[in-house]
Design an enzyme around this catalytic site. Structure first.
Site, PDB file in Angstrom:
ATOM      1  N   ASP B 193       0.642  -1.256  -0.008  1.00  0.00           N
ATOM      2  CA  ASP B 193       0.153   0.148   0.076  1.00  0.00           C
ATOM      3  C   ASP B 193       0.808   1.393  -0.004  1.00  0.00           C
ATOM      4  O   ASP B 193       1.611   1.516   1.054  1.00  0.00           O
ATOM      5  CB  ASP B 193      -0.820   0.019   1.219  1.00  0.00           C
ATOM      6  CG  ASP B 193      -1.795   1.357   1.515  1.00  0.00           C
ATOM      7  OD1 ASP B 193      -1.962   2.102   0.703  1.00  0.00           O
ATOM      8  OD2 ASP B 193      -2.126   1.152   2.707  1.00  0.00           O
ATOM      9  N   HIS B 366      -3.778   4.329   6.856  1.00  0.00           N
ATOM     10  CA  HIS B 366      -2.616   3.917   5.933  1.00  0.00           C
ATOM     11  C   HIS B 366      -1.105   4.217   6.678  1.00  0.00           C
ATOM     12  O   HIS B 366      -0.964   5.216   7.033  1.00  0.00           O
ATOM     13  CB  HIS B 366      -2.753   4.684   4.430  1.00  0.00           C
ATOM     14  CG  HIS B 366      -3.944   4.336   3.883  1.00  0.00           C
ATOM     15  ND1 HIS B 366      -3.916   3.282   2.967  1.00  0.00           N
ATOM     16  CD2 HIS B 366      -5.101   5.128   3.805  1.00  0.00           C
ATOM     17  CE1 HIS B 366      -5.478   3.369   2.393  1.00  0.00           C
ATOM     18  NE2 HIS B 366      -6.146   4.279   2.973  1.00  0.00           N
TER      19      HIS B 366
END
Lengths: 553, 553
Positions: B193, B366
């Protein structure tokens, strides 16, 4: 003066928004206008080029307007001056660089009959019954001014846009003494820049950018392409100074940047040693590591220099591996996506991109909270109107003023058109004058209004379906059609069945009208519109604009 | 298997963009799809509701697709699953909460024939020749997974979206041991990611938001209205916990939030003590300081709960002075203006607004750079494909991987459709498959393409001018018209002269056509279009879409 007049302060732009700054200061029959700016359109103002303030109050009171005073040369302070002078031709007062930039604008707009008066910091100008003084401040363009107004009921101070740069590029910090002096003598009203009112601390000095530039230049192996605001002469000066240090030639691209650089050099606001500037077509004569290209496009604007380079679509510069691109700006809210896309595309072409405030490549031109507090402390105003900012910024600035000792109910927060009324003893909000947005689209000023914009929004979202038919005169007998044409609705080749069925539905409606001998066009049109709209919504869940057109023969 | 196959990894979405994540993992005749997400349209995709990946590669290889594995329940990972299953009906594997959310979606889209298989963290599932494992991670929604794939040529790890939350709300930190174990055994390829790859340091734990909530709740004198992402169950849990602490009842508004809360409660992912939840119509029974309203609209979306309240247009809640509004989110790039406007409007109605990361009301879901580096260090992959991010983020993530010891030419950065090919010894980029954006507009999937969007853009910017005329069959003799109708161009009442002159110009063209006996409709139309376009541009500097329509009788 026989009867005691009130002092009116009426912002026509810049309250509850960033941009199109314009403020009316009026005492009796004397009106002074502070700034005449424009704003750039929001995303939902489709097709609009510029937005200017509604100036109807000034036009209605044309014979009272004595002059326009300008704080600095940014578009959001001078960009609607041409439109104002077209309607109300009065003298304009501004400092030297601002006059230079205004002259360029007026010329562009074919305005030749005007009175532009150069003033110097420290000057006071009598305009009507009011004496206006110009104070040197710092901002992201040189020669910026705060203003004070000595009116019959007291002194007003308007900061313009400012920051307190103690080490500015031109070596001239803002005139704090003058603000101290005004505060000591007593100020009725302060109007102060709220752009950064939500930002804690101090805004960094413009010169801090220099060391970031030097580091980037030292690391660069190939060409350097530096994008910034065309009006940020101090930034451009620092870029040129760094280029000179690293023995790079400089070329300037982009109409607005070329214009501004030229004016700034002519008027002595930009110093470029002999032989440093080269023409774009000379670029090829120099090795990559001896070149600096200054360009517009730091906001990802599709038509500007840097964006064109990023999409490999620039007349004179193709990005190549080894290029270093410096974006000496941060995205204005709303522009993040465009700037991000520009950076991605530049990197894909092989450039090393150094962007934004995180990399110290940009500092703001507006005072942060501590500077705003210093301004409030120096001026010690009786009343305070926070200006130049969206509502939440005005509110935050109001809170700072309370902290600095302004009485809570002397903080006056309003919107555009609000009349603030002052006597020498009291101030308060009263009524409103007309104020709002006038759209400029191409050559048209104000001819695109909310109806046209709403149509454009519907067309943009759903497209349009046109139904044309020819009837025999005075009857509902169809001679030709119905023909259905669509734009922006569906890709017709993939939707043949949909369009065929739509046609059947419309034809059936028209047959019923003919059978019922319905001849009123309005009725026929509305039946076509309703039937088609219902059918298309059922099939597609979309509501295109439906436009039935009837002709008769 | 007779001949030695290559392993192919083909991202169909999520590279060079945030959103519509979908990746193909293929070995020989076995295809596994990782995630099936959607993206929200860019500002210039007028009228588009959703964007999904071009799935033509999967449709063409339908008979090879063995299953879909889902990392977590966000729209950008499950939002295009209905469209995929419509075309390629294969088993889907996901954890419990994700299954619950998917079921809701499929029901909404009237998909009844599907195979949804619940897995648990720690499970391995054999799909074709590949064994897929699910690893517990943290993200801004519970029950998120990273995946590993044991393929004939080596192990692939796909992180999904993740952060390393050591103190998550549900008390279950991510399974770092499993990543360490995989890394120790050797990983051929890591896909990780990149959303926060440009962000230095660590992402704060979700639980840090709790103390900010407690402070805000302690200060609030009236109602509290809290907006966050409907899918952020952990955030909603913290809001509810704080409400319980402060003895406030909780009501939930907004279709997506109501759905998610219901599913999360049913499946045991959200704990709400008996009697805490109340219906919206019960709000009036409680004093203002005993109420918490949870709502959508944290991104300023015009139709969502908070935006409706801000524009005083909400069915069940009117903002009043004394209300505290907490926006527990930061604006996604592009939404700053809308969120700013919402805050301004809420403040104008008298609410106290506490918003965003600065006020500790939000943390990201994130991983930031240090976490990404830990992941790279644990996995020690031979090859690395940064995923889930715009190009500059992928690049930055690639740089981090080099710092962590991945060989520079083993960092593979690609775009959607890129085929990455691996043997057990080497990996490299080869060709491309079809990939791109498919627009969903209402019920239409893919029927609005680039042509329609371009039309909508022109209509949005310049509007449309339609010219209709009826000719006598087979001649160029005009029986009726020309009639000129415009939409989104000018406000006709203010532009009578312009439209009259335009009419004259068109009539003159048609007369010349008739005189010259020009009968080809294409020629007549193009002459009308050219003449009118030139005239309107000269007068207005605008270029509306011009649509001549001819009928004959």
């Amino acid at each position: 003066m026989a009867k005691k007049e009130k002092l009116l302060v009426i912002p026509l732009g810049g309250l509850g928004e960033i941009g199109k700054n314009m403020t009316v200061i009026q005492y009796g029959d004397d009106i002074i206008v502070v700034d005449a700016g424009l704003a750039f359109p929001d995303d939902d103002m489709f097709g609009i080029d510029l937005v200017i303030p509604d100036m109807s109050y000034l036009i209605e009171n044309k014979d009272k307007v004595r002059g326009v005073v300008i704080t600095h040369g940014h578009e959001d302070h001078i960009g609607s001056l041409s439109y104002l002078l077209n309607e109300v031709n009065v003298p304009v007062y501004a400092t030297k660089l601002v006059c230079g930039l205004i002259e360029g604008k007026l010329k562009e707009n074919h305005i030749t009959n005007y009175s532009l008066n150069e003033v110097h910091h420290g000057d006071e100008v009598q305009i009507g019954c009011i004496k206006v003084g110009f104070i040197h401040t710092n901002h992201s363009i040189p020669d910026a001014s705060a203003l004070y107004f000595r009116t019959p009921v007291g002194t007003i101070v308007h900061t313009g846009d400012f920051k307190m740069d103690l080490t500015p590029v031109d070596g001239m910090p803002m005139d704090l003494h003058k603000f101290a002096d005004l505060g000591r003598r007593g100020v009725l009203l302060l109007m102060s820049d709220s752009t950064n009112a939500e930002r804690p601390g101090y805004t960094e000095s413009e010169t801090t950018v220099s060391s970031a530039f030097r580091k980037a230049f030292a690391d660069a192996k190939g060409r350097i392409i530096l994008a910034t605001f065309a009006s940020n002469i101090s930034r451009i000066q620092q870029a040129i100074n760094t280029a000179v240090l690293f023995k790079r030639k400089v070329t300037v691209l982009g109409r607005s940047m070329v214009n501004n650089v030229q004016i700034a050099i002519e008027l002595g606001y930009l110093e470029v040693p002999e032989g440093v500037l080269i023409e774009p077509d000379e670029l090829n004569r120099y090795p990559a590591d001896q070149v600096l290209i200054l360009t517009t496009g730091s906001q990802g604007e599709p038509m500007a220099g840097l964006s064109r380079m990023a999409s490999n679509n620039h007349r004179s510069v193709s990005i190549m591996p080894g290029d270093t691109v410096i974006i000496s700006a941060t995205p204005i809210p709303g522009n993040e996506t465009g700037v991000g896309r520009t950076i991605d595309n530049l990197m894909k072409l092989g450039a090393n991109v150094i962007a934004g405030r995180d990399k110290k490549m940009h500092v703001s031109g507006h005072a942060s909270q501590e500077e705003l507090k210093i301004m409030l402390s120096l001026i010690k105003p009786k009343y305070f109107i926070p200006v130049h900012g969206e509502y939440r910024m005005l509110r935050r600035h109001g809170e700072l003023a309370v902290q600095m000792g302004v009485e809570k109910d002397h903080i006056l927060i309003g919107d555009n058109g609000q009349i603030f009324e002052f006597s020498n003893r009291a101030g308060h909000k009263t009524g409103h004058v007309n104020a709002g947005r006038v759209f400029v689209d191409g050559l048209g000023v104000g001819d695109v209004g909310n109806i046209v914009i709403r149509d454009r929004q519907q067309l943009a979202m759903e497209g349009m379906v046109i139904v044309v038919m020819t009837l025999a005169k005075g009857t509902s007998h169809i001679l030709a059609g119905p023909d259905i044409v669509s734009r922006g609705f569906v890709y017709v080749r993939d939707s043949e069945e949909l369009m065929r069925e739509a046609h059947e539905k419309v034809a059936a409606v028209l047959e019923r009208c003919e059978a019922g001998n319905i001849r009123e066009w309005a009725v026929i049109k509305s039946q076509v519109r309703d039937t088609l709209s219902r059918y298309l919504y059922e099939k597609t869940r979309r509501r295109p604009m439906i436009l039935p057109i009837i002709m008769e023969v």
